[in-house]
Design a protein around this motif. Sequence first.
Motif, PDB file in Angstrom:
ATOM      1  N   ALA A  40      75.499  -8.056  75.023  1.00  0.00           N
ATOM      2  CA  ALA A  40      75.158  -9.164  74.138  1.00  0.00           C
ATOM      3  C   ALA A  40      76.223  -9.367  73.070  1.00  0.00           C
ATOM      4  CB  ALA A  40      73.807  -8.911  73.493  1.00  0.00           C
ATOM      5  N   PHE A  41      76.272 -10.602  72.524  1.00  0.00           N
ATOM      6  CA  PHE A  41      77.172 -10.979  71.434  1.00  0.00           C
ATOM      7  C   PHE A  41      78.639 -10.789  71.829  1.00  0.00           C
ATOM      8  CE2 PHE A  41      73.237  -9.292  69.517  1.00  0.00           C
ATOM      9  CZ  PHE A  41      72.756 -10.459  68.933  1.00  0.00           C
ATOM     10  N   THR A  42      78.974 -11.144  73.050  1.00  0.00           N
ATOM     11  CA  THR A  42      80.348 -11.081  73.522  1.00  0.00           C
ATOM     12  C   THR A  42      80.720 -12.415  74.170  1.00  0.00           C
ATOM     13  OG1 THR A  42      79.673 -10.165  75.661  1.00  0.00           O
ATOM     14  CG2 THR A  42      80.237  -8.588  73.918  1.00  0.00           C
ATOM     15  N   GLN A  47      79.806 -16.972  79.688  1.00  0.00           N
ATOM     16  CA  GLN A  47      80.301 -17.350  81.013  1.00  0.00           C
ATOM     17  C   GLN A  47      79.143 -17.705  81.946  1.00  0.00           C
ATOM     18  OE1 GLN A  47      82.628 -14.015  82.252  1.00  0.00           O
ATOM     19  NE2 GLN A  47      84.240 -14.352  80.740  1.00  0.00           N
ATOM     20  N   ARG A  48      79.499 -18.341  83.052  1.00  0.00           N
ATOM     21  CA  ARG A  48      78.485 -18.732  84.021  1.00  0.00           C
ATOM     22  C   ARG A  48      78.049 -17.529  84.862  1.00  0.00           C
ATOM     23  NH1 ARG A  48      80.730 -24.458  86.574  1.00  0.00           N
ATOM     24  NH2 ARG A  48      80.695 -25.656  84.608  1.00  0.00           N
ATOM     25  N   ASN A  49      76.850 -17.650  85.377  1.00  0.00           N
ATOM     26  CA  ASN A  49      76.289 -16.658  86.289  1.00  0.00           C
ATOM     27  C   ASN A  49      76.323 -15.246  85.676  1.00  0.00           C
ATOM     28  OD1 ASN A  49      74.971 -16.094  88.677  1.00  0.00           O
ATOM     29  ND2 ASN A  49      76.827 -15.578  89.776  1.00  0.00           N
ATOM     30  N   THR A  50      75.912 -15.159  84.415  1.00  0.00           N
ATOM     31  CA  THR A  50      75.840 -13.875  83.726  1.00  0.00           C
ATOM     32  C   THR A  50      74.449 -13.699  83.129  1.00  0.00           C
ATOM     33  OG1 THR A  50      76.692 -14.860  81.700  1.00  0.00           O
ATOM     34  CG2 THR A  50      78.294 -13.813  83.177  1.00  0.00           C
ATOM     35  N   LYS A  51      74.076 -12.455  82.906  1.00  0.00           N
ATOM     36  CA  LYS A  51      72.789 -12.108  82.316  1.00  0.00           C
ATOM     37  C   LYS A  51      73.024 -11.056  81.241  1.00  0.00           C
ATOM     38  CE  LYS A  51      68.143 -10.459  83.441  1.00  0.00           C
ATOM     39  NZ  LYS A  51      67.244  -9.945  84.523  1.00  0.00           N
ATOM     40  N   VAL A  52      72.509 -11.326  80.057  1.00  0.00           N
ATOM     41  CA  VAL A  52      72.734 -10.436  78.925  1.00  0.00           C
ATOM     42  C   VAL A  52      71.853  -9.189  79.067  1.00  0.00           C
ATOM     43  CG1 VAL A  52      72.599 -10.207  76.426  1.00  0.00           C
ATOM     44  CG2 VAL A  52      73.345 -12.361  77.446  1.00  0.00           C
TER      45      VAL A  52
END
Length: 256
Positions: A40-42, A47-52
Amino acid sequence: MLLPPCVPDQCGKDFRHSLKKPSPNYPYGYKTKKPRLVPAFTIQAMQRNTKVIPPPRCSVFDPNPPRPTLFRKCYQRGEFPVSIEFTIHGRRLAWKVPIEKLDFHHYLPMFFDGLSEGMYPYTFIVEQGINDLVQKGSYKVLPTVPQLVIPIKRALETKRPTVICHALKCIQMIVTGCDKVGEALVPYYRQILPILNLFKDRNRNLGAGIDHTTTRRENVGDLIEETLQILERYGGPDAFINIKYMIPTYESCVLN
C-alpha cells in the motif's frame, strides 16, 4: 489474416469455431491475468491489474507469552518461609516465621512479582501471601510502594484476563487495607492505568445469557471499574483528575 484451408470434411460450424481460437503466440488466451499483490501507499498500487496487500491484523488484545518470574525461582529454591497447609476448612498458608519480623522490602515485591504467574500453586501462594502481609503488617506496606509498581505493570502487560483479575484484586487489598497507599499510587498511574484503559470495556455480549464470571469476580471489565472507584476513593483529591487523564471514559463515583 490467413484463413484455414476449406476442406470438404469440415462443416460450417467447425469452421466458425476455428476462427475464434486465439493466436498461439498469445499466452493467456481469453483468461484474464491474476492481479499482482503490491504494498500500500506505493506507485505500484496505481498500476493496472494490481491488488493492494491489506494491513496486518491488529493484535492489541492478544496475550503476551509468559515469562519466567523471580518469584517462581525463589519458591522452587525454598527461599520463602511459607508452606501450603490443608485443613478441614480448606487450604491456607503456614508461615514458619512471624510476619511482623519479615523484611517487607524484600518479600512483598517478590510476592507481587508472582502476580504474572497463572498456574497453581503460585497463584494461591501469591494472593494468600499478600493478604496475610497486608493484614498483619499493614504499617510496613507504604514504604515499599515504589518497589511494587514495576511488578504490577508486568502483570498487567501480560494481557491475560486471569492474571489481570488476580493483579487487580491484590491492588484492592493494599489500597483498602493500608493507610495512604492509595495516595502513594497516584504518581504511578501512568504506568498502571494504560492497560486498564484498554480492557475497561472488554465485556462479552451474551445476549439473554448469564455471565457467571461476574459472581466469581473474574469479569475483567467489571473488576477494572471497581478498582478505579477504589483508587478514586482512597487516592485523595488528585486521584480523579489523574484517572480521567489516563482513562477518558471513566466517570467519577464521588463527584456524581
